[in-house]
Enzyme design. Structure first.
Site, PDB file in Angstrom:
ATOM      1  CE  LYS A 185      55.530  39.552  -9.411  1.00  0.00           C
ATOM      2  NZ  LYS A 185      54.150  39.933  -8.837  1.00  0.00           N
ATOM      3  CE1 TYR A 206      51.381  38.416 -12.887  1.00  0.00           C
ATOM      4  CE2 TYR A 206      52.967  39.683 -14.163  1.00  0.00           C
ATOM      5  CZ  TYR A 206      52.591  39.168 -13.105  1.00  0.00           C
ATOM      6  OH  TYR A 206      53.429  38.844 -12.037  1.00  0.00           O
ATOM      7  NE  ARG A 231      54.322  37.371  -3.551  1.00  0.00           N
ATOM      8  CZ  ARG A 231      53.226  36.661  -4.682  1.00  0.00           C
ATOM      9  NH1 ARG A 231      52.141  36.009  -4.045  1.00  0.00           N
ATOM     10  NH2 ARG A 231      53.324  36.965  -5.948  1.00  0.00           N
ATOM     11  CG  ASN A 281      53.736  40.313  -5.117  1.00  0.00           C
ATOM     12  OD1 ASN A 281      54.410  40.484  -6.092  1.00  0.00           O
ATOM     13  ND2 ASN A 281      52.580  39.993  -5.035  1.00  0.00           N
ATOM     14  CG  HIS A 321      55.182  34.816 -11.621  1.00  0.00           C
ATOM     15  ND1 HIS A 321      53.742  35.196 -11.345  1.00  0.00           N
ATOM     16  CD2 HIS A 321      55.179  33.788 -12.472  1.00  0.00           C
ATOM     17  CE1 HIS A 321      53.041  33.970 -12.338  1.00  0.00           C
ATOM     18  NE2 HIS A 321      54.061  33.204 -12.630  1.00  0.00           N
ATOM     19  CD  GLU A 363      53.083  31.497 -15.583  1.00  0.00           C
ATOM     20  OE1 GLU A 363      53.854  31.044 -14.664  1.00  0.00           O
ATOM     21  OE2 GLU A 363      52.034  32.196 -15.157  1.00  0.00           O
TER      22      GLU A 363
HETATM   23  P1  IDP Z   1      49.961  35.816  -7.541  1.00  0.00           P
HETATM   24  O1  IDP Z   1      51.230  36.661  -7.982  1.00  0.00           O
HETATM   25  O2  IDP Z   1      50.108  35.543  -6.130  1.00  0.00           O
HETATM   26  O3  IDP Z   1      49.772  34.562  -8.406  1.00  0.00           O
HETATM   27  P2  IDP Z   1      47.775  37.072  -8.777  1.00  0.00           P
HETATM   28  O4  IDP Z   1      46.449  37.337  -8.319  1.00  0.00           O
HETATM   29  O5  IDP Z   1      48.149  36.002  -9.897  1.00  0.00           O
HETATM   30  O6  IDP Z   1      48.922  37.003  -7.663  1.00  0.00           O
HETATM   31  O7  IDP Z   1      48.201  38.625  -9.252  1.00  0.00           O
HETATM   32  C1  IDP Z   1      49.531  38.837 -10.078  1.00  0.00           C
HETATM   33  C2  IDP Z   1      50.232  39.813  -9.464  1.00  0.00           C
HETATM   34  O8  IDP Z   1      49.488  41.072  -9.886  1.00  0.00           O
HETATM   35  C3  IDP Z   1      50.245  39.876  -8.105  1.00  0.00           C
HETATM   36  O9  IDP Z   1      51.600  39.187  -7.679  1.00  0.00           O
HETATM   37  C4  IDP Z   1      50.622  41.584  -7.683  1.00  0.00           C
HETATM   38  O10 IDP Z   1      51.891  41.784  -8.341  1.00  0.00           O
HETATM   39  C5  IDP Z   1      49.635  42.067  -8.749  1.00  0.00           C
HETATM   40  N1  IDP Z   1      48.400  42.300  -8.113  1.00  0.00           N
HETATM   41  C6  IDP Z   1      47.341  41.590  -7.731  1.00  0.00           C
HETATM   42  N2  IDP Z   1      46.334  42.003  -7.011  1.00  0.00           N
HETATM   43  C7  IDP Z   1      46.605  43.206  -7.012  1.00  0.00           C
HETATM   44  C8  IDP Z   1      45.985  44.558  -6.638  1.00  0.00           C
HETATM   45  O11 IDP Z   1      44.996  44.448  -6.086  1.00  0.00           O
HETATM   46  N3  IDP Z   1      46.631  45.772  -6.646  1.00  0.00           N
HETATM   47  C9  IDP Z   1      48.040  45.896  -7.341  1.00  0.00           C
HETATM   48  N4  IDP Z   1      48.558  45.057  -7.744  1.00  0.00           N
HETATM   49  C10 IDP Z   1      47.902  43.622  -7.614  1.00  0.00           C
HETATM   50 MG    MG Z   2      48.918  34.261 -10.382  1.00  0.00          MG
END
Ligand code: IDP
Ligand code: MG
Length: 145
Positions: free
Chosen positions: A9, A49, A104, A114, A117, A128
């Site tokens: 990212k 997303y 991470r 973080n 992805h 994707e």
């Molecule tokens: P992942 O990246 O581990 O698959 P997902 O739940 O798919 O996690 O969420 C996608 C992305 O959305 C996360 O990597 C993060 O950047 C963002 N995200 C998820 N939950 C939160 C939150 O509670 N606050 C802010 N950003 C979030």
């Molecule tokens: Mg995800």
């Protein structure tokens, strides 16, 4: 063979973590099938997303991926069980669950920044890869294994 989509990212790109993060995937048995640097268009980020469109952080998430003159590094890796194994290398998105030794755990600042992805299922990997590599993948086959 299974394929997965990995994206560094913008926060990872801006912090010069590209080579360090790509190096985490140099496991034997993973083959690189696509790699490029690009500006993430809003429509692509929203589609990527779309499952999270109802979340309160969705605008911030899409805004982050597309913020200013930023780039993402998009990769496709192929190998047996590559999706779940790459998710292990990446680590959990929730800060309270970051596992030591993961990308991470080492580099994420908070859940919204973080650095990386990775696809979470065969279906999302297919979606994707088609979204970020509409031109198709690099066509080669490793002959060492
Ligand atoms: P992942 O990246 O581990 O698959 P997902 O739940 O798919 O996690 O969420 C996608 C992305 O959305 C996360 O990597 C993060 O950047 C963002 N995200 C998820 N939950 C939160 C939150 O509670 N606050 C802010 N950003 C979030
Ligand atoms: Mg995800």
């Amino acid at each position: 063979m299974e394929q997965t989509f990995i994206m560094i990212k913008p926060d990872g790109v801006h912090r010069n973590l590209i080579s360090e993060i790509i190096g985490r995937f140099k496991c034997s048995g993973f083959h690189l099938k696509g790699l490029k640097v690009l500006n993430a268009e809003r429509s692509i980020a929203e589609k990527h997303y779309e499952d999270l469109a109802g979340k309160r952080y969705f605008p911030a998430l899409v805004g982050d991926i597309t913020s200013g003159p930023v780039v993402v590094v998009a990769m496709v890796w192929e190998g047996d069980n590559v999706i779940v194994n790459c998710r292990k290398i990446i680590g959990a998105s929730d800060p309270s669950k970051w596992e030591p030794g993961t990308v991470r755990a080492d580099y994420a600042i908070e859940i919204g920044r973080n650095v990386i992805h990775g696809s979470d299922s065969i279906e999302s990997a297919r979606k994707e890869i088609a979204l970020w590599f509409p031109e198709g993948l690099f066509g080669w086959k490793c002959n060492l294994y």
